[in-house]
Each structure stands twice: as C-alpha cells, then as structure tokens.
Design a protein around this motif. Sequence first.
Motif, PDB file in Angstrom:
ATOM      1  N   VAL A 113      43.933  43.051  43.186  1.00 26.48           N
ATOM      2  CA  VAL A 113      43.852  43.701  44.490  1.00 26.48           C
ATOM      3  C   VAL A 113      42.436  43.497  45.017  1.00 26.48           C
ATOM      4  CG1 VAL A 113      44.186  45.825  45.798  1.00 26.48           C
ATOM      5  CG2 VAL A 113      45.504  45.442  43.703  1.00 26.48           C
ATOM      6  N   THR A 169      38.527  39.479  46.079  1.00 20.09           N
ATOM      7  CA  THR A 169      39.827  38.988  45.612  1.00 20.09           C
ATOM      8  C   THR A 169      39.639  37.970  44.496  1.00 20.09           C
ATOM      9  OG1 THR A 169      40.712  39.344  47.825  1.00 20.09           O
ATOM     10  CG2 THR A 169      41.995  37.939  46.345  1.00 20.09           C
ATOM     11  N   LEU A 187      46.930  40.666  46.077  1.00 22.63           N
ATOM     12  CA  LEU A 187      47.028  41.403  47.329  1.00 22.63           C
ATOM     13  C   LEU A 187      45.641  41.303  47.963  1.00 22.63           C
ATOM     14  CD1 LEU A 187      49.034  44.523  46.089  1.00 22.63           C
ATOM     15  CD2 LEU A 187      49.892  42.400  47.082  1.00 22.63           C
ATOM     16  N   GLY A 203      42.508  44.615  51.959  1.00 23.10           N
ATOM     17  CA  GLY A 203      42.344  45.968  51.471  1.00 23.10           C
ATOM     18  C   GLY A 203      41.840  46.915  52.531  1.00 23.10           C
ATOM     19  N   LEU A 237      51.038  49.266  48.064  1.00 24.33           N
ATOM     20  CA  LEU A 237      50.957  49.357  46.602  1.00 24.33           C
ATOM     21  C   LEU A 237      52.166  50.090  46.032  1.00 24.33           C
ATOM     22  CD1 LEU A 237      47.177  50.285  46.343  1.00 24.33           C
ATOM     23  CD2 LEU A 237      48.199  48.107  45.655  1.00 24.33           C
ATOM     24  N   PHE A 275      47.305  47.194  38.288  1.00 24.35           N
ATOM     25  CA  PHE A 275      46.554  46.721  39.446  1.00 24.35           C
ATOM     26  C   PHE A 275      45.105  46.521  39.012  1.00 24.35           C
ATOM     27  CE2 PHE A 275      49.873  49.336  41.641  1.00 24.35           C
ATOM     28  CZ  PHE A 275      50.469  48.313  42.364  1.00 24.35           C
ATOM     29  N   ASN A 283      41.552  45.933  40.371  1.00 20.98           N
ATOM     30  CA  ASN A 283      40.924  46.131  41.676  1.00 20.98           C
ATOM     31  C   ASN A 283      39.511  45.574  41.749  1.00 20.98           C
ATOM     32  OD1 ASN A 283      40.588  47.243  44.343  1.00 20.98           O
ATOM     33  ND2 ASN A 283      39.299  48.810  43.391  1.00 20.98           N
ATOM     34  N   ASN A 340      39.092  50.336  48.049  1.00 19.71           N
ATOM     35  CA  ASN A 340      40.526  50.470  47.770  1.00 19.71           C
ATOM     36  C   ASN A 340      40.847  51.648  46.853  1.00 19.71           C
ATOM     37  OD1 ASN A 340      40.918  48.092  49.198  1.00 19.71           O
ATOM     38  ND2 ASN A 340      41.034  46.804  47.374  1.00 19.71           N
ATOM     39  N   LEU A 363      44.549  53.219  45.831  1.00 21.87           N
ATOM     40  CA  LEU A 363      45.053  52.936  44.485  1.00 21.87           C
ATOM     41  C   LEU A 363      45.353  54.213  43.714  1.00 21.87           C
ATOM     42  CD1 LEU A 363      42.779  49.966  43.485  1.00 21.87           C
ATOM     43  CD2 LEU A 363      45.251  50.000  43.151  1.00 21.87           C
ATOM     44  N   TRP A 411      45.698  51.364  36.986  1.00 25.42           N
ATOM     45  CA  TRP A 411      44.786  50.458  37.689  1.00 25.42           C
ATOM     46  C   TRP A 411      43.457  50.390  36.944  1.00 25.42           C
ATOM     47  CZ3 TRP A 411      40.173  51.885  40.355  1.00 25.42           C
ATOM     48  CH2 TRP A 411      39.954  53.269  40.475  1.00 25.42           C
TER      49      TRP A 411
END
Length: 222
Positions: free
Chosen positions: A20, A36, A54, A57, A80, A96, A98, A103, A107, A123
């Motif tokens: 993410v 990313t 993804l 954000g 999400l 996830f 991150n 984010n 999250l 996450w």
Amino acid sequence: MTASHWTDVADQDTVLFVPVGSYEQHGPHLPLDTDTRVAAAVAASTGGLVVHPLAYGSSGEHEDFPGTISIGEHALGALLVEFGRSACRWARRLVFVNGHGGNVAALAGAVRLLRYEGRDVAWFACAPPGGDAHAGRTETSLLLAIAPETVDLARAEPGNTRPLAALLPALREGRLRELSPSGVLGDPAGATAEEGRALLGAMATGLRAALAAWEPDDGRLA
C-alpha cells in the motif's frame, strides 16, 4: 512471487501480501511513487504471494505540490475493506504492507473492521528506526537501492530538518509547503545504495519476525 493464473493459487494455504503506497511529491529528486516502490520491495522480500500495489493513498498534506494524487482517508479505507473482503474468500491470511504514514488511519480502521468480521488480516509499517521524515536521506538511500534510475541526486537539496514530532501539528493542518518549499523533510546528503540495502534488510527482517510471531492484537504487526 506473483501469480499469473487462478490455478497458481488454487487449493493453497495462501498468505497474501498487499503493498500500500501513495502517489505524492518526494522533493525534486525522488519519484512520485517512492512509497509504493518501498512497500513493494519490502513485501517482495517475504518470498510470499504479492499482488499489484494499491498505489494511491491518503496524501492530503502534499496536495499543494503538483503531481500529488490523494484519494483521502475515507476512500482508501473503503477500498482496503472491500479488497480484504474479496481477497479473503481465497487467501487464508492477508497482510497490508504500508509505505506511507498518511495511510495509517485508514489502515487501522479497515483492518479493525476486517478482523471483527472474522478475517485474518493485519498491516505492517515500512518505517526503519531512526529514519528522517520525508524525501531525506532515508528514502533517498532506499530508492538508490531499489530503483537508482529514478533518483536525480543533482537536484537533491536539504529541506526542513526539524524533528517530525515538532512538524506534525502543521502537517496535520496541510501546511507542508509552508514548512518546506521543496517538499523535503530531512536532508538527502550522504544517501547511498549501501545504506538503502541495509534499511531495506532491516525492514524485511522485521516483517519476517512479525509474521512468525503473528500477534496483530490491534491489527498492526510489530
């Protein structure tokens, strides 16, 4: 690893990793998709099944800078949740990974709901200890290790080097450009690919240890 066909993941005890990130300014010398790229590299270090990131954000604090695209906390949170609900129809566990601090609220809320619904979701934050805030030495070193062709060191310049804790009130008010006209919070000077590989290795080790322990009490692996 990645899967090209549904039969690649059929009848498997799948743990799915979802990078993410964000699409936002990272100073004049780093690419817009820096977060990313970092999240994808950390996820790939597990050797597990990684899906496409993804890539957009919650980056409202960066929207004064051209190039930034933010979908906001609520849209990201909804994305999400629906992603997790769908993926958990076939994946036993979902993580996830991150790469962007903005984010976190989305999250935390999404994972809390997914876990309440009975899905084994957590996450992980790509946050090397002692790193500077944004587009400084830490992220510049990481990108020199991950994608050196995207880094323009000739355009690198120091930004606001005050501690992140002192900057947070203004950042929460969306005043990043007032704090740093270049968008940099930190100083890229001294960044090296060697340091980036060490930082990436530390995050990868942290993720593997968190996976082995699997204690997402509040949804976050630490």
